[in-house]
Design a protein around this motif. Structure first.
Motif, short mmCIF file in Angstrom:
data_model
loop_
_atom_site.label_atom_id
_atom_site.label_comp_id
_atom_site.label_asym_id
_atom_site.label_seq_id
_atom_site.Cartn_x
_atom_site.Cartn_y
_atom_site.Cartn_z
N GLY A 1 -4.22 -6.73 6.58
CA GLY A 1 -3.97 -7.29 7.91
C GLY A 1 -3.94 -6.16 8.93
N PRO A 2 -3.15 -6.31 10.00
CA PRO A 2 -3.04 -5.21 10.98
C PRO A 2 -2.66 -3.89 10.30
N GLN A 3 -1.78 -4.00 9.28
CA GLN A 3 -1.60 -2.86 8.39
C GLN A 3 -2.09 -3.32 7.00
N THR A 4 -2.34 -2.36 6.13
CA THR A 4 -2.63 -2.70 4.73
C THR A 4 -1.36 -2.38 3.93
N LEU A 5 -0.80 -3.41 3.33
CA LEU A 5 0.48 -3.26 2.63
C LEU A 5 0.34 -3.65 1.17
N MET A 6 1.21 -3.07 0.36
CA MET A 6 1.39 -3.55 -1.01
C MET A 6 2.88 -3.89 -1.17
N VAL A 7 3.14 -5.10 -1.66
CA VAL A 7 4.51 -5.54 -1.90
C VAL A 7 4.63 -5.80 -3.40
N LEU A 8 5.65 -5.22 -4.02
CA LEU A 8 5.67 -5.11 -5.48
C LEU A 8 7.07 -5.29 -6.02
N THR A 9 7.18 -5.91 -7.19
CA THR A 9 8.42 -5.88 -7.96
C THR A 9 8.11 -5.61 -9.42
N VAL A 10 8.98 -4.80 -10.04
CA VAL A 10 8.92 -4.60 -11.50
C VAL A 10 10.22 -5.15 -12.10
N ARG B 1 -5.05 1.36 -6.61
CA ARG B 1 -6.28 2.08 -6.23
C ARG B 1 -7.40 1.07 -5.95
N ALA B 2 -7.50 0.04 -6.78
CA ALA B 2 -8.55 -0.97 -6.58
C ALA B 2 -8.33 -1.69 -5.25
N CYS B 3 -7.08 -1.94 -4.90
CA CYS B 3 -6.78 -2.63 -3.62
C CYS B 3 -7.19 -1.74 -2.43
N LYS B 4 -7.12 -0.43 -2.57
CA LYS B 4 -7.58 0.45 -1.49
C LYS B 4 -9.09 0.30 -1.29
N VAL B 5 -9.81 0.14 -2.40
CA VAL B 5 -11.27 -0.02 -2.31
C VAL B 5 -11.60 -1.39 -1.71
N ILE B 6 -10.84 -2.41 -2.10
CA ILE B 6 -11.04 -3.75 -1.52
C ILE B 6 -10.77 -3.70 -0.01
N ASN B 7 -9.67 -3.02 0.35
CA ASN B 7 -9.34 -2.88 1.77
C ASN B 7 -10.49 -2.25 2.54
N THR C 1 13.19 -5.07 -10.42
CA THR C 1 14.37 -4.36 -9.88
C THR C 1 14.42 -4.45 -8.36
N GLY C 2 13.98 -5.59 -7.83
CA GLY C 2 13.93 -5.74 -6.37
C GLY C 2 12.50 -5.65 -5.86
N VAL C 3 12.34 -5.93 -4.58
CA VAL C 3 10.99 -6.01 -3.98
C VAL C 3 10.83 -4.86 -2.99
N TYR C 4 9.73 -4.15 -3.08
CA TYR C 4 9.50 -2.98 -2.23
C TYR C 4 8.14 -3.09 -1.55
N GLU C 5 8.11 -2.62 -0.30
CA GLU C 5 6.88 -2.68 0.52
C GLU C 5 6.34 -1.26 0.71
N PHE C 6 5.02 -1.15 0.54
CA PHE C 6 4.35 0.14 0.75
C PHE C 6 3.24 -0.06 1.77
N THR C 7 3.11 0.88 2.67
CA THR C 7 2.05 0.83 3.69
C THR C 7 1.00 1.88 3.36
N LEU C 8 -0.28 1.49 3.44
CA LEU C 8 -1.35 2.43 3.13
C LEU C 8 -1.56 3.39 4.30
N ASP C 9 -1.40 4.69 3.96
CA ASP C 9 -1.76 5.72 4.95
C ASP C 9 -3.23 6.03 4.71
N ALA C 10 -4.07 5.37 5.50
CA ALA C 10 -5.52 5.43 5.21
C ALA C 10 -6.07 6.84 5.37
N GLU C 11 -5.37 7.66 6.19
CA GLU C 11 -5.90 9.03 6.41
C GLU C 11 -5.86 9.86 5.12
#
Ligand code: P6P
Length: 335
Positions: free
Chosen positions: A167-176, A34-40, A178-188
């Motif tokens: 960047g051109p998209q706003t992404l979050m890339v995360l691992t807990v 959520r904080a990264c959305k505000v930074i974005n 169990t592998g690495v997963y990419e999420f794209t922010l749907d700004a709408e």
């Protein structure tokens, strides 16, 4: 389900047998997201939002602080200090650690971050990012304020790591873990939607990332590694390589996660000085790279095994395609 949300992904992770993502960690990661959305949102305003340019201050690294460095740092502190998930925080932009104020409940995790990595790129509209690393607070910290020493854990102790890339998209890339997963922010709708994963670094992609202007600092082995790739098809390798350098670690690492290659920021061969910070740049990026099948060393030794001695200590970094990292490490060992 096509393109699950970050929350759905984290709840699924929480429900797994032997889960590495208990509810407290899920809630912490959602708070960071959520904080990264505000930074974005702040970054996207650019010159319209009085967020560009530098302040008259320097950070602990002796680097001139960008307005956004401080804005993002404060956003992450404000978002995370009251939730009850953390025992403390540490940031590239703060000399000392930030214990959770006594007016809030304390939790079992430690959060370390580089609020805006590559911030000098913001003024010229290039991709920047937020890098974060999550550790468990040592058992003995319950009942007392955390201290700097509690953060000095090797990178293999991280329970989660990730970055947001603006960047051109706003992404979050995360691992807990169990592998690495990419999420794209749907700004709408303000939702992070899974768009890739589990990521696996493609191997054999002939692309290296290094700041050529630092050549005088390289060891003979690093110089040989780079020179052979510049010679390409006309040299001993017999094949051409490409080079990229964005001066934004998040952007370079993301490119490597998605299309392979190797990133090098070696220490200065003459005096052992390095640029990248271990706890909130090299360690989280190394966890992501290893979780995606890559390798990350300081040129010789695994970064995630480095025993930290200081909150802002620096380390040489060679990460990405495990074949290329092995070549660099081998040439350094033979040197
Ligand atoms: P140089 C940004 O300042 C950073 O910490 C990383 O994001 C990036 O990889 C590196 O430094 C760039 O360093 O020496 O090329 O400016």
């Amino acid at each position: 389900m096509s393109k699950p949300t970050l929350s759905r992904f984290l709840i699924d992770q929480q429900r797994m047998p032997d889960s590495t993502c208990p509810a407290e960690l899920r809630l912490l990661i959602e708070t960071i997201a959520r904080a990264c959305k505000v930074i974005n949102h702040a970054i996207s305003k650019g010159a319209l939002g009085d967020v560009l340019g530098s302040l008259d201050s320097e950070n602990v690294q002796g680097e001139v602080q960008k307005k956004l460095d401080v804005i993002a740092n404060d956003l992450l502190l404000d978002a995370n200090e009251w939730g009850g998930h953390l025992a403390g925080m540490a940031s590239e932009e703060m000399e000392a650690i930030h214990p959770i104020p006594n007016r809030y409940p304390k939790g079992e995790y430690l959060l370390l971050f580089d609020p805006i990595d590559g911030s000098s790129n913001v003024d010229v509209d290039l991709s920047v990012g937020t890098i974060f690393s999550i550790l468990r607070a040592p058992e003995h910290t319950s009942g007392r304020d955390v201290e700097e020493g509690d953060f000095l854990q090797p990178g293999h102790c991280q329970v989660a790591a990730g970055y947001a890339i603006y960047g051109p998209q706003t992404l979050m890339v995360l691992t807990v873990g169990t592998g690495v997963y990419e999420f794209t922010l749907d700004a709408e709708i303000g939702s992070w939607r899974m768009t890739d994963g589990p990521l696996k670094i493609p191997t054999g992609r002939r692309e290296f990332a290094i700041n050529m202007a630092r050549r005088r600092q390289w060891s003979p082995a690093i110089s040989q590694y780079v020179e052979e790739r510049i010679l390409g098809a006309e040299g001993p390798l017999g094949v051409d390589y490409n080079m990229r350098w964005t001066a934004s670690m998040v952007a370079d690492v993301h490119r490597i996660l998605k299309r392979g290659g190797v990133f090098l920021y070696p220490e200065d061969h003459r005096n052992g000085k390095a640029k990248l910070r271990l706890l909130y740049e090299a360690n989280p990026m190394s966890m992501l790279i290893e979780q995606a099948g890559g390798a990350a060393t300081d040129g010789a030794n695994r970064i995630l095994d480095a025993e930290p001695v200081g909150l802002h200590q620096r380390i040489g970094v060679v990460l990405g395609d495990p074949q290329e990292v092995a070549i660099v490490s081998g040439q350094l060992a033979d040197a």
